[in-house]
Design a protein around this motif. Structure first.
Motif, PDB file in Angstrom:
ATOM      1  N   LEU A 100     -29.429  27.866  37.456  1.00 48.24           N
ATOM      2  CA  LEU A 100     -29.535  29.455  36.902  1.00 48.24           C
ATOM      3  C   LEU A 100     -28.871  29.275  35.437  1.00 48.24           C
ATOM      4  CD1 LEU A 100     -30.034  31.725  39.870  1.00 48.24           C
ATOM      5  CD2 LEU A 100     -31.739  30.513  38.476  1.00 48.24           C
ATOM      6  N   GLY A 101     -29.190  30.426  34.659  1.00 49.37           N
ATOM      7  CA  GLY A 101     -28.408  30.437  33.255  1.00 49.37           C
ATOM      8  C   GLY A 101     -28.367  29.015  32.553  1.00 49.37           C
ATOM      9  N   THR A 102     -29.532  28.277  32.820  1.00 52.60           N
ATOM     10  CA  THR A 102     -29.639  26.972  32.093  1.00 52.60           C
ATOM     11  C   THR A 102     -30.954  26.758  31.152  1.00 52.60           C
ATOM     12  OG1 THR A 102     -28.339  25.993  33.989  1.00 52.60           O
ATOM     13  CG2 THR A 102     -29.894  24.568  32.716  1.00 52.60           C
ATOM     14  N   THR A 103     -30.786  26.490  30.062  1.00 50.88           N
ATOM     15  CA  THR A 103     -31.853  26.350  29.122  1.00 50.88           C
ATOM     16  C   THR A 103     -31.992  24.966  28.467  1.00 50.88           C
ATOM     17  OG1 THR A 103     -31.050  28.595  28.262  1.00 50.88           O
ATOM     18  CG2 THR A 103     -32.458  26.993  26.817  1.00 50.88           C
ATOM     19  N   VAL A 104     -33.272  24.668  28.576  1.00 45.41           N
ATOM     20  CA  VAL A 104     -33.744  23.101  28.048  1.00 45.41           C
ATOM     21  C   VAL A 104     -33.497  23.189  26.723  1.00 45.41           C
ATOM     22  CG1 VAL A 104     -35.448  21.388  27.895  1.00 45.41           C
ATOM     23  CG2 VAL A 104     -35.164  22.724  30.147  1.00 45.41           C
ATOM     24  N   THR A 105     -32.769  22.431  25.996  1.00 46.56           N
ATOM     25  CA  THR A 105     -32.496  22.445  24.619  1.00 46.56           C
ATOM     26  C   THR A 105     -32.933  21.138  23.916  1.00 46.56           C
ATOM     27  OG1 THR A 105     -30.099  21.925  25.007  1.00 46.56           O
ATOM     28  CG2 THR A 105     -30.533  24.339  24.786  1.00 46.56           C
ATOM     29  N   GLY A 106     -33.391  20.387  24.744  1.00 49.16           N
ATOM     30  CA  GLY A 106     -33.992  18.962  23.871  1.00 49.16           C
ATOM     31  C   GLY A 106     -34.684  17.833  24.874  1.00 49.16           C
ATOM     32  N   TRP A 107     -35.498  17.090  24.304  1.00 47.44           N
ATOM     33  CA  TRP A 107     -35.774  16.024  24.903  1.00 47.44           C
ATOM     34  C   TRP A 107     -35.305  14.634  24.304  1.00 47.44           C
ATOM     35  CZ3 TRP A 107     -40.331  16.821  28.307  1.00 47.44           C
ATOM     36  CH2 TRP A 107     -40.831  17.905  28.588  1.00 47.44           C
ATOM     37  N   ASP A 108     -34.128  14.529  24.821  1.00 45.01           N
ATOM     38  CA  ASP A 108     -33.347  13.464  24.106  1.00 45.01           C
ATOM     39  C   ASP A 108     -33.971  11.987  24.284  1.00 45.01           C
ATOM     40  OD1 ASP A 108     -31.545  15.297  23.358  1.00 45.01           O
ATOM     41  OD2 ASP A 108     -30.030  14.924  24.714  1.00 45.01           O
ATOM     42  N   GLY A 109     -34.061  11.388  23.249  1.00 44.10           N
ATOM     43  CA  GLY A 109     -34.481  10.091  23.330  1.00 44.10           C
ATOM     44  C   GLY A 109     -35.993   9.732  23.621  1.00 44.10           C
ATOM     45  N   TRP A 110     -36.811  10.771  23.599  1.00 43.33           N
ATOM     46  CA  TRP A 110     -38.126  10.468  23.912  1.00 43.33           C
ATOM     47  C   TRP A 110     -39.013  10.916  22.782  1.00 43.33           C
ATOM     48  CZ3 TRP A 110     -41.742  14.823  26.067  1.00 43.33           C
ATOM     49  CH2 TRP A 110     -43.215  14.130  26.655  1.00 43.33           C
ATOM     50  N   ASP A 111     -39.606   9.914  22.391  1.00 45.76           N
ATOM     51  CA  ASP A 111     -40.408   9.926  21.297  1.00 45.76           C
ATOM     52  C   ASP A 111     -41.976  10.171  21.597  1.00 45.76           C
ATOM     53  OD1 ASP A 111     -41.464   7.752  22.305  1.00 45.76           O
ATOM     54  OD2 ASP A 111     -41.096   6.348  20.800  1.00 45.76           O
ATOM     55  N   GLY A 112     -42.469  10.701  22.705  1.00 50.75           N
ATOM     56  CA  GLY A 112     -43.543  11.260  23.081  1.00 50.75           C
ATOM     57  C   GLY A 112     -44.335   9.981  23.881  1.00 50.75           C
ATOM     58  N   THR A 113     -43.629   9.066  24.252  1.00 52.09           N
ATOM     59  CA  THR A 113     -44.178   7.632  25.085  1.00 52.09           C
ATOM     60  C   THR A 113     -43.680   7.513  26.213  1.00 52.09           C
ATOM     61  OG1 THR A 113     -44.519   6.411  22.751  1.00 52.09           O
ATOM     62  CG2 THR A 113     -44.764   5.244  24.691  1.00 52.09           C
ATOM     63  N   PRO A 114     -44.335   7.738  27.292  1.00 53.33           N
ATOM     64  CA  PRO A 114     -43.491   7.433  28.574  1.00 53.33           C
ATOM     65  C   PRO A 114     -42.704   6.238  28.682  1.00 53.33           C
ATOM     66  CG  PRO A 114     -46.013   7.746  28.881  1.00 53.33           C
ATOM     67  CD  PRO A 114     -45.727   7.532  27.291  1.00 53.33           C
ATOM     68  N   GLY A 115     -41.456   6.654  29.106  1.00 53.53           N
ATOM     69  CA  GLY A 115     -40.285   5.545  29.264  1.00 53.53           C
ATOM     70  C   GLY A 115     -40.042   5.151  27.921  1.00 53.53           C
ATOM     71  N   GLY A 116     -40.218   5.917  26.853  1.00 52.20           N
ATOM     72  CA  GLY A 116     -39.715   5.386  25.630  1.00 52.20           C
ATOM     73  C   GLY A 116     -38.259   5.287  25.600  1.00 52.20           C
ATOM     74  N   GLY A 117     -37.737   4.097  25.870  1.00 53.38           N
ATOM     75  CA  GLY A 117     -36.335   3.766  25.771  1.00 53.38           C
ATOM     76  C   GLY A 117     -35.496   4.592  26.764  1.00 53.38           C
ATOM     77  N   LEU A 118     -35.913   5.069  27.892  1.00 55.18           N
ATOM     78  CA  LEU A 118     -35.306   5.893  28.872  1.00 55.18           C
ATOM     79  C   LEU A 118     -34.981   5.137  29.881  1.00 55.18           C
ATOM     80  CD1 LEU A 118     -37.084   9.137  28.284  1.00 55.18           C
ATOM     81  CD2 LEU A 118     -34.886   8.438  27.189  1.00 55.18           C
ATOM     82  N   PRO A 119     -34.003   5.200  30.817  1.00 53.59           N
ATOM     83  CA  PRO A 119     -33.592   4.722  32.020  1.00 53.59           C
ATOM     84  C   PRO A 119     -34.655   4.995  32.914  1.00 53.59           C
ATOM     85  CG  PRO A 119     -32.548   6.804  32.127  1.00 53.59           C
ATOM     86  CD  PRO A 119     -33.245   6.541  30.616  1.00 53.59           C
TER      87      PRO A 119
END
Length: 446
Positions: A100-119
């Motif tokens: 709680l009291g937690t806001t999503v502030t970004g989709w880091d490292g995601w360019d819209g492609t599944p698994g785009g450079g992510l672990p």
């Protein structure tokens, strides 16, 4: 039932230590998000993190003190706060990690492609910001359940002065039921749908004298019983075919200028409070930031019958995709999305998997406003509760609804008592007749 992802420890409860990765991230701890979390844990979908910017889970029902919640999903009738507590406790007991009291502030490292450079294959990296700091969570799937909000006075382009005392139903209920404020004085409610009558009752509880409900429609669009109760129990009339032309007051609200759409006459009504109700819009900022395809009718993300969006592994449920249905309908949508997410996590064998069949748009023609879900995929399941939800802009005692594709009629249905601001249901039996390689499916009135 296992998720098909690398094994991870089971989820924690409220206040547990944040995890660096999760099987599912649910954004929004309202009815849709919490119901989805409970169902995901029941299905063995692995770790589930629920993030919400509020300091308490439960969503809008928390500050809706009236009864009537839970009939469809819980098979019992509760007050709003009781309903919210039921789902918050169930999600925590199921093992969901509720932040709680937690806001999503970004989709880091995601360019819209599944698994785009992510672990990890098909994972998404999401940044969560809270008083404890910034945390980046890698999720195997994401459910957006951010709900909807009412358009405030500024968004409705109502001219005039900007004194205090002008608010939406959400602000009103927070001030009255969460902060315990008294609001004596004369009040005017702008709108005459379900939530407008709720605002009327809230104002009465806060000590206000409600002068009237004002609507540009020829009559109110809620249940007949609500109109009767307003008139007989609360002695509040509905001023139909009437618009707010101007808000007046320097330093404090003096009143509003109303215009009669039938006669063109205007009059000034002194009041101390004005509450703008209804006119819903999805909280779609995060969906847009994620690059999801948006539906022009609902103004939320386009979703198929599993409630998956245009990006595989990202789902949306609740009033983000159909603003605004009741809390129990939103909760049932969350459960439905959970089943699609579980299928996705099991390895892509479900109808919401990626890659999958082509997405076939489902559109509507005026006077219909929108339909949800609004995408078909070959072999997909039925939509939530086995039906599509539509909205219209007209009053009609009997309306014939037709479904067409490429000049071929797929289905015909009938709606009894169609009116604005109220859901219209369309069965889903016709979906198997749609040509996956054909053009868009169109729903219209005959």
């Amino acid at each position: 039932m296992t998720s098909g992802l690398p094994s991870r420890a089971s989820g924690g409860s409220r206040g547990s230590h944040p995890w660096a990765s999760t099987d599912v991230l649910v954004v929004g701890a309202g009815p849709a998000g919490l119901a989805a979390a409970v169902e995901l844990r029941r299905l063995g979908a692995g770790r589930v993190v629920v993030a919400d910017r509020d300091d308490e889970a439960g969503g809008i029902p928390r500050h809706s003190a009236h009864t009537g919640f839970g009939a469809r999903d819980l098979r019992r009738v509760l007050t709003g706060p009781g309903y919210a507590r039921r789902y918050a406790d169930a999600a925590a007991a199921a093992g969901a990690d509720i932040r709680l009291g937690t806001t999503v502030t970004g989709w880091d490292g995601w360019d819209g492609t599944p698994g785009g450079g992510l672990p990890g294959d098909g994972q998404y990296s999401v940044t969560l910001t809270s008083p404890a700091g910034i945390d980046t969570v890698a999720a195997g799937a994401v459910l957006l359940a951010t709900g909807c909000r009412e358009r405030p006075r500024a968004a409705r382009l109502v001219p005039g002065d900007r004194p205090p005392g002008v608010m939406t139903t959400g602000e009103l209920q927070r001030r009255v039921y969460l902060a315990g404020q008294r609001l004596p004085g004369r009040a005017l409610v702008v709108g005459a749908e379900h939530v407008s009558f709720s605002a009327m009752v809230t104002l009465a509880h806060a000590g206000a004298q409600v002068l009237a409900l004002v609507t540009d429609r020829p009559r109110h669009t809620s249940y007949a019983a609500f109109g009767l109760a307003a008139s007989w129990r609360w002695h509040v009339p509905v001023w139909a075919s009437t618009v707010v032309k101007r808000v007046a007051g320097r330093g404090r609200l003096a009143g509003v200028e109303l215009g009669d759409l039938r006669t063109g006459k205007t009059r000034f009504v002194p009041c101390d409070l004005v509450v703008f109700t209804g006119d819903w819009i999805p909280d779609h900022e995060l969906a847009r930031a994620a690059g999801l395809a948006m539906d022009p009718g609902t103004r939320g993300p386009a979703v198929d019958t599993t409630l998956e969006t245009s990006v595989p592994g990202v789902f949306a449920a609740g009033n983000l995709v159909h603003a605004a249905e009741t809390a129990d309908v939103a909760a049932l949508g969350g459960r439905h999305a959970a089943r699609g997410i579980a299928a996705f996590l099991r390895g892509g064998h479900g109808p919401g998997s990626a890659p999958g069949p082509a997405r076939l748009p489902v559109t509507v023609e005026p006077p219909l406003l929108w339909i949800a879900p609004n995408v078909l995929r070959a072999g997909g399941p039925a939509p939530p509760r086995g039906r599509f939800v539509l909205r219209s802009d007209i009053f009609a005692r009997l309306a014939r609804i037709e479904v067409w594709q490429d000049g071929r009629r797929l289905a015909t249905g009938v709606s009894y008592g169609m009116q604005p601001d109220r859901p219209v249901r369309l069965g889903a039996s016709w979906t198997s007749k749609a040509d996956p390689g054909g053009g868009p499916v169109t729903v219209r009135l005959a």
